[in-house]
Design a protein around this motif. Sequence first.
Motif, PDB file in Angstrom:
ATOM      1  N   TYR A  10       0.826  -1.204   0.000  1.00  0.00           N
ATOM      2  CA  TYR A  10       0.000   0.000   0.000  1.00  0.00           C
ATOM      3  C   TYR A  10       0.867   1.263   0.000  1.00  0.00           C
ATOM      4  CZ  TYR A  10      -3.950  -3.014   1.273  1.00  0.00           C
ATOM      5  OH  TYR A  10      -4.924  -3.982   1.297  1.00  0.00           O
ATOM      6  N   MET A  11       1.924   1.261   0.805  1.00  0.00           N
ATOM      7  CA  MET A  11       2.772   2.449   0.902  1.00  0.00           C
ATOM      8  C   MET A  11       3.522   2.692  -0.410  1.00  0.00           C
ATOM      9  SD  MET A  11       5.835   3.472   3.555  1.00  0.00           S
ATOM     10  CE  MET A  11       4.860   3.062   4.975  1.00  0.00           C
ATOM     11  N   ASN A  16       4.345   5.672  -5.376  1.00  0.00           N
ATOM     12  CA  ASN A  16       4.446   5.647  -6.833  1.00  0.00           C
ATOM     13  C   ASN A  16       3.413   6.551  -7.485  1.00  0.00           C
ATOM     14  OD1 ASN A  16       6.580   3.875  -6.797  1.00  0.00           O
ATOM     15  ND2 ASN A  16       5.328   2.074  -7.188  1.00  0.00           N
ATOM     16  N   ALA A  17       2.256   6.679  -6.844  1.00  0.00           N
ATOM     17  CA  ALA A  17       1.201   7.556  -7.359  1.00  0.00           C
ATOM     18  C   ALA A  17       1.455   9.017  -6.986  1.00  0.00           C
ATOM     19  CB  ALA A  17      -0.166   7.110  -6.829  1.00  0.00           C
ATOM     20  N   ALA A  36      -1.969   4.873   7.889  1.00  0.00           N
ATOM     21  CA  ALA A  36      -0.640   4.431   8.323  1.00  0.00           C
ATOM     22  C   ALA A  36      -0.703   2.995   8.842  1.00  0.00           C
ATOM     23  CB  ALA A  36      -0.098   5.368   9.399  1.00  0.00           C
ATOM     24  N   ASN A  37      -1.758   2.648   9.555  1.00  0.00           N
ATOM     25  CA  ASN A  37      -1.915   1.272  10.045  1.00  0.00           C
ATOM     26  C   ASN A  37      -2.069   0.287   8.887  1.00  0.00           C
ATOM     27  OD1 ASN A  37      -1.665   1.919  12.748  1.00  0.00           O
ATOM     28  ND2 ASN A  37      -3.862   2.128  13.069  1.00  0.00           N
ATOM     29  N   TYR A  38      -2.788   0.677   7.841  1.00  0.00           N
ATOM     30  CA  TYR A  38      -2.905  -0.173   6.644  1.00  0.00           C
ATOM     31  C   TYR A  38      -1.523  -0.366   6.015  1.00  0.00           C
ATOM     32  CZ  TYR A  38      -7.996   0.894   6.505  1.00  0.00           C
ATOM     33  OH  TYR A  38      -9.336   1.037   6.784  1.00  0.00           O
ATOM     34  N   LEU A  64      -2.287  -5.008  -5.170  1.00  0.00           N
ATOM     35  CA  LEU A  64      -2.060  -4.362  -3.869  1.00  0.00           C
ATOM     36  C   LEU A  64      -2.082  -5.394  -2.742  1.00  0.00           C
ATOM     37  CD1 LEU A  64      -4.213  -1.113  -3.813  1.00  0.00           C
ATOM     38  CD2 LEU A  64      -1.739  -1.308  -3.833  1.00  0.00           C
ATOM     39  N   CYS A  65      -1.209  -5.191  -1.781  1.00  0.00           N
ATOM     40  CA  CYS A  65      -1.213  -6.077  -0.619  1.00  0.00           C
ATOM     41  C   CYS A  65      -0.621  -5.349   0.578  1.00  0.00           C
ATOM     42  CB  CYS A  65      -0.436  -7.350  -0.903  1.00  0.00           C
ATOM     43  SG  CYS A  65       1.313  -7.067  -1.190  1.00  0.00           S
TER      44      CYS A  65
END
Length: 69
Positions: A10-11, A16-17, A36-38, A64-65
């Motif tokens: 996810y980060m 990248n986006a 942030a937790n994700y 995504l993971c």
Amino acid sequence: MSEKDVRISYMAARNNAKLSREDVANHLKISIYTLANYETGKTIPDWDKHYAMAELYNLPPEMLCPPKK
């Protein structure tokens, strides 16, 4: 290796986006801390949030993971 085999955290996808945590949190209507937790793998988003992040990052959802612990 096919595109289906490639995974991105996810980060990394957010970076990248070229989006800030604040941008993404506002778009998803969640707090920066939740995002942030994700991104750190502390919590896992529900499918709606996962798909919304994939759309925002312009990636297929299966790429995504959460990060590996």
